[in-house]
Design an enzyme around this catalytic site. Structure first.
Site, mmCIF file in Angstrom:
data_model
loop_
_atom_site.group_PDB
_atom_site.id
_atom_site.type_symbol
_atom_site.label_atom_id
_atom_site.label_comp_id
_atom_site.label_asym_id
_atom_site.label_seq_id
_atom_site.Cartn_x
_atom_site.Cartn_y
_atom_site.Cartn_z
ATOM 1 N N GLU A 1 0.842 -1.185 0.000
ATOM 2 C CA GLU A 1 0.000 0.000 0.000
ATOM 3 C C GLU A 1 0.883 1.243 0.000
ATOM 4 O OE1 GLU A 1 -1.655 0.671 3.796
ATOM 5 O OE2 GLU A 1 -2.951 2.307 3.140
ATOM 6 N N ASP B 1 -0.576 -0.996 6.160
ATOM 7 C CA ASP B 1 -0.464 -0.517 7.535
ATOM 8 C C ASP B 1 -1.445 -1.230 8.461
ATOM 9 O OD1 ASP B 1 1.467 1.233 6.811
ATOM 10 O OD2 ASP B 1 0.107 2.943 6.553
ATOM 11 N N ASP C 1 -3.522 -0.014 10.315
ATOM 12 C CA ASP C 1 -4.559 0.940 10.718
ATOM 13 C C ASP C 1 -5.822 0.736 9.885
ATOM 14 O OD1 ASP C 1 -3.937 1.851 8.240
ATOM 15 O OD2 ASP C 1 -3.093 3.772 8.886
ATOM 16 N N ASP D 1 -7.113 2.385 7.313
ATOM 17 C CA ASP D 1 -6.929 2.414 5.861
ATOM 18 C C ASP D 1 -6.294 1.127 5.354
ATOM 19 O OD1 ASP D 1 -8.044 4.855 5.725
ATOM 20 O OD2 ASP D 1 -6.170 5.981 5.405
#
Ligand code: TTJ
Length: 653
Positions: A442, A515, A517, A519
């Site tokens: 990503e 990540d 997180d 997203d």
């Protein structure tokens, strides 16, 4: 009456020939059998991993369900007790305690000590045969550190205890009771199993499935291990109709009622429940004698052909398809369909490597006829529903045609531009796909670090960025030409949908690196949805992995550690503090971008030290549910799901 008296009475009533009665070597033979199970457990329960562990529970529960099917039991409880001990209890007649003449020991003892003794006492009906199922309670006993069985016959409570298959004492009466039923408590042997931790959700999914398949039987699962006690009571009088409703609970259905057919002939008993939703995927779950046949077989073949035939006959008859129109294809009439097929046959043949495919040829015409005639009648009686479903199927047929054209176009293009690998791909040197890995990363900056940090010999990097097409909402035709997904398709080299060819896969490990997180979780879910919908064998064959970057870096001078969970961080902190009181610097990584190439290699890409989660599709229905809930339109269930499964959504998706 004690055991000796029981034995005498039994023998008086059931004269047997001398040869069988003199079976004094029986004990030795019994233990030899169970030793074989302990030597090669995989042969009996498939694996000694989590799957095999949970299989022990199903093996015991199946016995109680047989008693329920015989009509003598309507409540079954399964408890996970502290220390991962399992207790299964039913309110049936109790396993017989009388002496079994052949071996001269109580029948219940035989059940737990003789291999393949399961099912001998059942009263006919549709018995399970073959496969991993029905290997019997003796296998569970052999693989348990200890096991206790308690039988209540309305007068006495009997008990016997075993340790690693060895009886600790003969069956004995420990009290009086007016209750009836059987209780089996066991602790899987840590010397045999790689893990002994039970997953509540795993047991719940399987027990719920059994509750659906056995309408009216109440199955309760409780978890009383340390932490929050939990309990789920399951009873579905609607049977597999309720199963379909359950699978569709987060979807927009196209017609209010589940369509249901049932028939019984010489070939056996067949039941089908089905309902369409406004999505594009197909969920077809089939069972034979309550065993999930994940590889399909004759019942699924019969279902599919009956369905396609009913649609095309009706469409021709009503002029929905003109003379020169092509027939609707099977996949057209199954778009957005959720269906359960359950058959019961007296001599089920399970085939294939995993014994998960039904072989009985007589079942195909049974199911095909049932679905064909049932659906034809249904269409006549519900013209409005028929119209909605046909519009859906015709839409699917048009999309299929559009996808075919788009595919031809890409084929022609790639024939022209021979070396058509995506420009962003940093390929590896190795050419043998079995040895190579593709990291799908990503963001451009993390992609840059990954390119620098990788071992370019066998690791390739494909950076992705920006918002991707939400594939849950897209049919195949929209994937072709999508600028985010097509690089993934071309890099992998194996095509999509009908075109998919696993043998062309260019990297045997496909690692999603994003990540830790929200997203990152989103991009993981999108990619997994994509793989699940259009390249499913990649998931099924275990090619898809998720990289797990560390959450923390702990540093004191030159000493550096990485922690992948909060618990691990605390553990490392404690260990470091015990050695010195000097200050420790704890850094929480917000994203892959914060790591330099070397750190990224050390923590996330180096096979020696990285943690990869292999994505498994244990259960198509569950997977489909996750994708639908996370990606679909109904916002309510989505929030609820993410809250309930925050851990799962972060780690596994
Ligand atoms: C067999 O036919 C005579 C009456 O009892 C039938 C029987 O075996 N019933 C039965 C077995 N009920 N429950 C079980 C059973 C339950 C558990 C939890 C575990 C095992 C191995 C058997």
């Amino acid at each position: 009456m004690d055991n000796q008296q029981q034995k005498q009475q039994y023998e008086a009533q059931h004269p047997v020939d001398q040869e069988l009665q003199n079976y004094d070597a029986s004990d030795i033979q019994v233990l030899e059998g169970l030793e074989a199970v302990r030597k090669r457990p995989g042969m009996y329960i498939g694996s000694t991993g989590p799957r095999g562990l949970h299989h022990l529970v199903y093996e015991i529960v199946d016995n109680a369900i047989d008693e329920a099917l015989a009509g003598f039991c309507d409540r079954i409880t399964v408890e996970i007790l502290p220390d991962n001990v399992i207790r299964v209890q039913d309110d049936g007649r109790g396993i017989p305690v009388g002496i079994q003449p052949k071996l001269g020991i109580p029948a219940v003892t035989v059940v737990f000590t003789v291999l393949h003794a399961g099912g001998k006492f059942g009263g006919g009906g549709y018995k399970v045969s073959g496969g991993l199922h029905g290997v019997g309670a003796s296998v569970v006993n052999a693989l348990s550190e200890w096991l206790e069985v308690e039988v209540r016959d309305g007068e006495h409570i009997y008990r016997q205890r075993f340790e690693r298959g060895h009886s600790m004492y003969d069956l004995k009466v420990i009290g009086d009771t007016t209750d009836r039923g059987t209780t089996v408590t066991f602790k899987p042997d840590g010397e045999i199993f790689e893990v002994t931790q039970f997953e509540y959700e795993t047991l719940l999914t399987r027990l719920r499935e059994q509750a659906f398949l056995n309408a009216g039987v109440e199955i309760t699962l409780t978890d009383s291990r340390e932490g929050e006690p939990t309990e789920t009571v399951m009873r579905y009088d609607g049977g597999i109709r309720s199963f379909v409703e359950h699978l569709q609970r987060h979807k927009e259905v196209l017609h209010p009622d589940v369509i249901y057919f049932q028939d019984e002939t010489d070939a056996g008993l067949a039941e089908v429940a089905m309902q369409y939703n406004d999505g594009y995927s197909e969920v077809l779950l089939s069972f034979a004698n309550n065993i999930h046949t994940s590889d399909g077989g004759s019942h699924e073949v019969g279902f599919k052909s009956g369905l396609t035939r009913a649609f095309n006959d009706y469409a021709r008859q009503k002029g929905l398809l003109k003379d020169n129109d092509q027939n609707l294809a099977g996949e057209d009439v199954r778009e957005g369909l959720t269906a359960i097929i359950s058959v019961k046959v007296s001599d089920a043949q399970f085939e294939g490597q995993t014994k998960a495919k039904l072989g009985n040829t007589e079942v195909r015409p049974l199911v095909e006829g049932l679905v064909y005639s049932g659906l034809s009648t249904y269409f006549e009686e519900h013209p409005a529903v028929a119209k909605t479903i046909f519009d859906k199927a015709l839409g699917a047929a048009r999309a299929r045609e559009a996808a075919r054209k788009a595919r031809e176009l890409t084929r022609r293009k790639s024939a022209l531009e021979t070396a058509s690998l995506p420009g962003k791909l940093a390929d590896c040197q190795e050419r043998d796909p079995a040895l190579t890995e593709l990291y799908i990363v990503e963001g451009d900056s993390a992609g840059g670090s990954a390119k620098e940090g990788r071992d370019r010999k066998y690791q390739a990097i494909l950076p992705l960025w920006g918002k991707m097409l939400n594939v849950e909402k897209a049919r195949l035709d929209r994937v072709y030409g999508n600028d985010k997904l097509m690089p993934v398709v071309t890099a992998l080299g194996c095509g999509i949908g009908e075109d998919f060819d696993l043998s062309k896969l260019r990297y045997h490990k496909v690692i999603i690196m994003a990540d830790a997180d929200v997203d990152g979780s989103h991009i993981r879910t999108l990619l997994l949805t994509f793989f699940f919908r259009f390249m499913r064998p990649l998931v099924e064959e275990g090619h898809i992995c998720i990289a797990q970057p560390p959450l923390y870096q702990l540093r004191r001078g030159k000493e550096v550690h990485y922690a992948y969970t909060d618990a691990e961080r605390d553990q490392i902190l404690a260990e470091m503090n015990s050695r010195s009181q000097a200050k420790i610097d704890v850094q929480r990584y917000k994203g892959l971008g914060e790591m330099d190439p070397e750190q990224l290699w050390d923590t996330t890409m180096n096979p020696e030290s990285r943690i990869l989660l292999q994505v498994e599709m244990e259960d198509a229905a569950r997977a489909d549910e996750i994708f639908t809930v996370l990606m679909g339109d109904k916002v309510g269930p989505r929030r609820e799901f993410i809250e309930q499964n925050a851990q799962y959504a972060q780690l596994d998706v």
